[in-house]
Enzyme design. Structure first.
Site, mmCIF file in Angstrom:
data_model
loop_
_atom_site.group_PDB
_atom_site.id
_atom_site.type_symbol
_atom_site.label_atom_id
_atom_site.label_comp_id
_atom_site.label_asym_id
_atom_site.label_seq_id
_atom_site.Cartn_x
_atom_site.Cartn_y
_atom_site.Cartn_z
ATOM 1 N N HIS A 178 0.888 -1.166 0.000
ATOM 2 C CA HIS A 178 0.000 0.000 0.000
ATOM 3 C C HIS A 178 0.924 1.214 0.000
ATOM 4 O O HIS A 178 1.998 1.175 0.611
ATOM 5 C CB HIS A 178 -0.826 0.108 1.286
ATOM 6 C CG HIS A 178 -1.734 -1.043 1.583
ATOM 7 N ND1 HIS A 178 -1.320 -2.163 2.250
ATOM 8 C CD2 HIS A 178 -3.061 -1.219 1.350
ATOM 9 C CE1 HIS A 178 -2.351 -2.982 2.399
ATOM 10 N NE2 HIS A 178 -3.419 -2.439 1.856
ATOM 11 N N ASP A 188 2.360 1.948 3.327
ATOM 12 C CA ASP A 188 3.326 0.989 3.900
ATOM 13 C C ASP A 188 4.750 1.423 3.583
ATOM 14 O O ASP A 188 5.660 1.200 4.371
ATOM 15 C CB ASP A 188 3.182 -0.423 3.300
ATOM 16 C CG ASP A 188 1.789 -0.982 3.406
ATOM 17 O OD1 ASP A 188 1.065 -0.596 4.330
ATOM 18 O OD2 ASP A 188 1.447 -1.828 2.545
ATOM 19 N N GLU A 238 -8.755 -13.835 -1.490
ATOM 20 C CA GLU A 238 -8.008 -14.118 -0.257
ATOM 21 C C GLU A 238 -8.691 -15.244 0.506
ATOM 22 O O GLU A 238 -9.904 -15.211 0.747
ATOM 23 C CB GLU A 238 -7.926 -12.855 0.604
ATOM 24 C CG GLU A 238 -7.217 -13.102 1.934
ATOM 25 C CD GLU A 238 -6.828 -11.826 2.657
ATOM 26 O OE1 GLU A 238 -6.426 -10.856 1.988
ATOM 27 O OE2 GLU A 238 -6.939 -11.810 3.887
ATOM 28 N N ASP A 278 -5.355 -13.694 9.214
ATOM 29 C CA ASP A 278 -4.202 -13.574 8.305
ATOM 30 C C ASP A 278 -3.023 -14.457 8.729
ATOM 31 O O ASP A 278 -1.891 -13.991 8.832
ATOM 32 C CB ASP A 278 -3.731 -12.111 8.229
ATOM 33 C CG ASP A 278 -4.673 -11.233 7.424
ATOM 34 O OD1 ASP A 278 -5.494 -11.768 6.661
ATOM 35 O OD2 ASP A 278 -4.588 -9.994 7.560
ATOM 36 N N ASP A 302 -0.485 -12.482 2.203
ATOM 37 C CA ASP A 302 -1.172 -11.514 3.061
ATOM 38 C C ASP A 302 -1.306 -12.197 4.430
ATOM 39 O O ASP A 302 -2.391 -12.589 4.854
ATOM 40 C CB ASP A 302 -2.536 -11.165 2.456
ATOM 41 C CG ASP A 302 -3.134 -9.921 3.086
ATOM 42 O OD1 ASP A 302 -2.654 -9.515 4.153
ATOM 43 O OD2 ASP A 302 -4.093 -9.369 2.512
HETATM 44 C C1 XLS Z 1 -7.451 -6.781 4.385
HETATM 45 C C2 XLS Z 1 -6.972 -6.985 3.030
HETATM 46 C C3 XLS Z 1 -5.840 -6.066 2.595
HETATM 47 C C4 XLS Z 1 -5.691 -6.095 1.120
HETATM 48 C C5 XLS Z 1 -4.923 -4.962 0.552
HETATM 49 O O1 XLS Z 1 -8.171 -7.567 4.939
HETATM 50 O O2 XLS Z 1 -6.616 -8.327 2.896
HETATM 51 O O3 XLS Z 1 -4.669 -6.409 3.255
HETATM 52 O O4 XLS Z 1 -5.109 -7.284 0.701
HETATM 53 O O5 XLS Z 1 -5.483 -3.738 0.842
HETATM 54 NI NI NI Z 2 -5.660 -9.182 1.290
HETATM 55 NI NI NI Z 3 -7.390 -9.736 4.580
#
Ligand code: XLS
Ligand code: NI
Ligand code: NI
Length: 437
Positions: free
Chosen positions: A99, A102, A266, A307, A337
Site C-alpha cells: 500500500h 506501507d 483471499e 491472516d 497476506d
Molecule cells: C485486508 C486486506 C488487505 C488487502 C490490501 O483484509 O486483505 O490487506 O489485501 O489492501
Molecule cells: Ni488481502
Molecule cells: Ni485480509
C-alpha cells in the site's frame, strides 16, 4: 548492510532435512506441470505484514520490534525497503506488494506525502534494478486515516471522494513507474454500519465512478496490468459491499467493468463470507475474472481475518488445482497476506512463516498436478454430466428443446429412473490417496 544477521539464505534441502531454515518442498527450479515452481507459484511478500505489522491487537500493543533502530519517519521508511529486499533475497521471493502508506508514512499535507512517496519510489526502483525483484501489485491504503471514517469512494462527503481520487491517482502512478503487474482495490471501509443513514445505490454508483476514472487514468499513463477487486464480507465495516466473488461479479457487470477488472481472492476472506477458499476461486474462474491470490488462512474458531500463514496443505492443493485449471497465473501470483502470531515476535519468525507458507503451496502445487495427471476426479465430473451430450440433454444444451418437448419427454418417462450416486466419499478417499501416495 545486513539486517537479519541470524538468518542466512534459505535453500531447498528436501523433506528429510531438519534444518528449520530450509525449504523441505519448495524447490524453485523444479519443473511441475510444465514450468519451474517459482513461475507456477509466483510468491510475493506483503509489505504491510512483513515490514509494518508489530503484533498489535485490540487488547495490547505490538510485541515485535520493527523500528529498525530509527525513530525518523523517512529513515524508517528506507530501512523497511532495505529489509524487504533482504528478506526477498534470503527467501528467494521474486515479487512484493504494498500500500502507498506501507512504503512511506503520511505527512501533514497531501503534497508533502506525495513527495515522501517519490523518495521511496526512487529507492525501490533502484533496489528492483539491482536485484531483479518485481512488483506484483500496488494499492492505496484508503482505510486507516480518520478522514475515511465513513468510507472513501463510498463516503457521503464529496471532499473525501476528491481526496481518495487524488490518493489513488498517485498510487497508480508509482505502481506504473515500478512496472507493477497489477493494482488492487480492497474496499476496507467501502460498506456501512447501518442502512438508516446510508444511500446504498448512490454509494455503489460512486464506487463505480472512482474505479472508472482511476482505471482510465492508469491506462492513459501506460498501465498494462490487471486491476483487481479483493472481496471481503466485513471488517472493518459491518458490511462491505465487495462481500464475496459473486457480489463483485454482479457489481462489475452492472457498471460494465469486466474488461479491466479481475478478482484478487483471499483465503481468509472466503471463509469469513461463509465460503471455502476453493469456492471463491472457482466462482471467479468460471466467470472469467480470476486474477490473483492473497495466500493466508483464517481460524474457523475465530470470526475475524487472522491472516495466518497458510499451512493447510489440503486447502492449498484445492487452490492450486483451480489455478492450474485456469492455465496458471497471468499477471497474478500468490501474495502472502499473512503475519506471524503475536507470540512469534522474533525476527526469525518472519522467515519461518514464509518457509511454512511456501512449502505448503509447493506441496499444494504438486498435489494439484497429481490430481490432474491422475484424472479420476476430472473424469468423474465429466461423466457426471454425460446425459447432456446426447439425446434430450444435447437438445437442452443446444437450445433446440422447447418446454413442450420436455414435457412430452417427461410424460413418456413417467418418472426419473436414471439417477446415480454422487460418490462423495469415494472422491474424498481418492483425494487422500493422491495426497499421501
Ligand atoms: C485486508 C486486506 C488487505 C488487502 C490490501 O483484509 O486483505 O490487506 O489485501 O489492501
Ligand atoms: Ni488481502
Ligand atoms: Ni485480509
Amino acid at each position: 548492510m545486513e539486517i537479519f544477521k541470524k538468518v542466512k539464505k534459505v535453500n531447498y534441502e528436501g523433506s528429510k532435512s531438519d534444518n528449520p531454515f530450509s525449504f523441505k518442498y519448495y524447490n524453485p527450479n523444479e519443473i511441475v506441470a510444465g514450468k519451474p515452481m517459482r513461475e507456477q507459484l509466483k510468491f510475493a511478500l506483503a509489505y504491510w505484514h512483513t515490514l509494518c505489522a508489530e503484533g498489535t491487537d485490540m487488547f495490547g500493543p505490538g510485541t515485535a520490534n520493527k523500528s529498525f533502530n530509527t525513530s525518523d519517519p523517512m529513515e524508517h521508511a528506507k530501512a523497511k525497503a532495505y529489509a524487504a529486499f533482504e528478506i526477498m533475497d534470503k527467501m528467494d521471493i521474486d515479487y512484493f506488494c504494498f500500500h502507498d502508506r506501507d512504503i512511506a508514512p503520511e505527512a501533514d499535507t497531501l503534497r508533502e506525502t506525495n513527495k515522501r512517496l517519490d523518495v521511496i519510489t526512487d529507492l525501490l526502483d533502484d533496489l528492483m534494478r539491482q536485484t531483479g525483484k518485481k512488483l506484483l501489485w500496488g494499492t492505496a491504503n484508503c482505510f486507516s486515516n480518520p478522514r475515511y471514517m465513513h468510507g472513501a469512494g463510498t463516503a457521503p462527503n464529496a471532499d473525501v471522494f476528491a481526496f481518495v481520487a487524488a490518493q489513488v491517482k498517485k498510487a497508480m502512478e508509482i505502481t506504473v513507474r515500478l512496472g507493477g503487474n497489477g493494482y488492487v482495490f480492497w474496499g476496507g471501509r467501502e460498506g456501512y454500519e447501518t442502512l438508516l443513514n446510508t444511500d446504498m445505490g448512490f454509494e455503489l454508483d460512486n464506487m463505480a465512478r472512482l474505479l472508472k476514472m482511476t482505471s482510465e487514468y492508469a491506462r492513459s499513463i501506460g498501465f498494462k496490468g490487471d486491476f483487481y477487486i479483493e472481496p471481503k464480507p466485513k471488517e472493518p465495516t459491518k458490511h462491505q459491499y465487495d462481500y464475496d466473488a459473486a457480489a463483485v461479479v454482479a457489481f462489475l457487470r452492472k457498471y460494465d467493468l469486466t474488461r479491466d477488472f479481475k478478482l484478487n481472492i483471499e483465503a481468509n476472506h472466503a471463509t469469513l463470507a461463509g465460503h471455502t477458499f476453493q469456492h471463491e476461486l472457482r466462482y471467479a474462474r468460471v466467470n472469467g475474472v480470476f486474477g490473483s491470490i492473497d495466500a493466508n488462512q483464517g481460524d474457523l474458531l475465530l470470526g475475524w481475518d487472522t491472516d495466518q500463514y497458510p499451512t493447510n496443505v489440503y486447502e492449498a492443493a484445492l487452490c492450486m488445482y483451480e489455478v492450474l485449471k485456469n492455465g496458471g497465473f497471468t499477471n497474478g501470483g500468490l501474495n502472502f497476506d499473512a503475519k506471524e502470531r503475536r507470540g512469534s515476535f522474533e525476527d526469525e519468525d518472519i522467515f519461518l512463516g514464509f518457509i511454512a507458507g511456501m512449502d505448503t503451496f509447493a506441496l499444494g502445487l504438486k498435489i494439484a498436478d497429481k490430481m490432474i495427471q491422475d484424472g479420476r476426479i476430472d473424469k468423474f465430473v465429466l461423466d457426471r454430466y454425460s446425459s447432456y451430450r446426447s439425446g434430450i440433454g444435447a437438445k437442452i444444451v443446444s437450445g433446440e428443446a422447447t418446454i413442450k418437448e420436455l414435457e412430452e419427454y417427461a410424460l413418456s418417462m413417467e418418472d426419473v429412473k436414471t439417477n446415480v450416486s454422487s460418490r462423495q466419499e469415494y472422491l474424498e478417499s481418492v483425494m487422500n490417496q493422491i495426497m499421501f501416495n
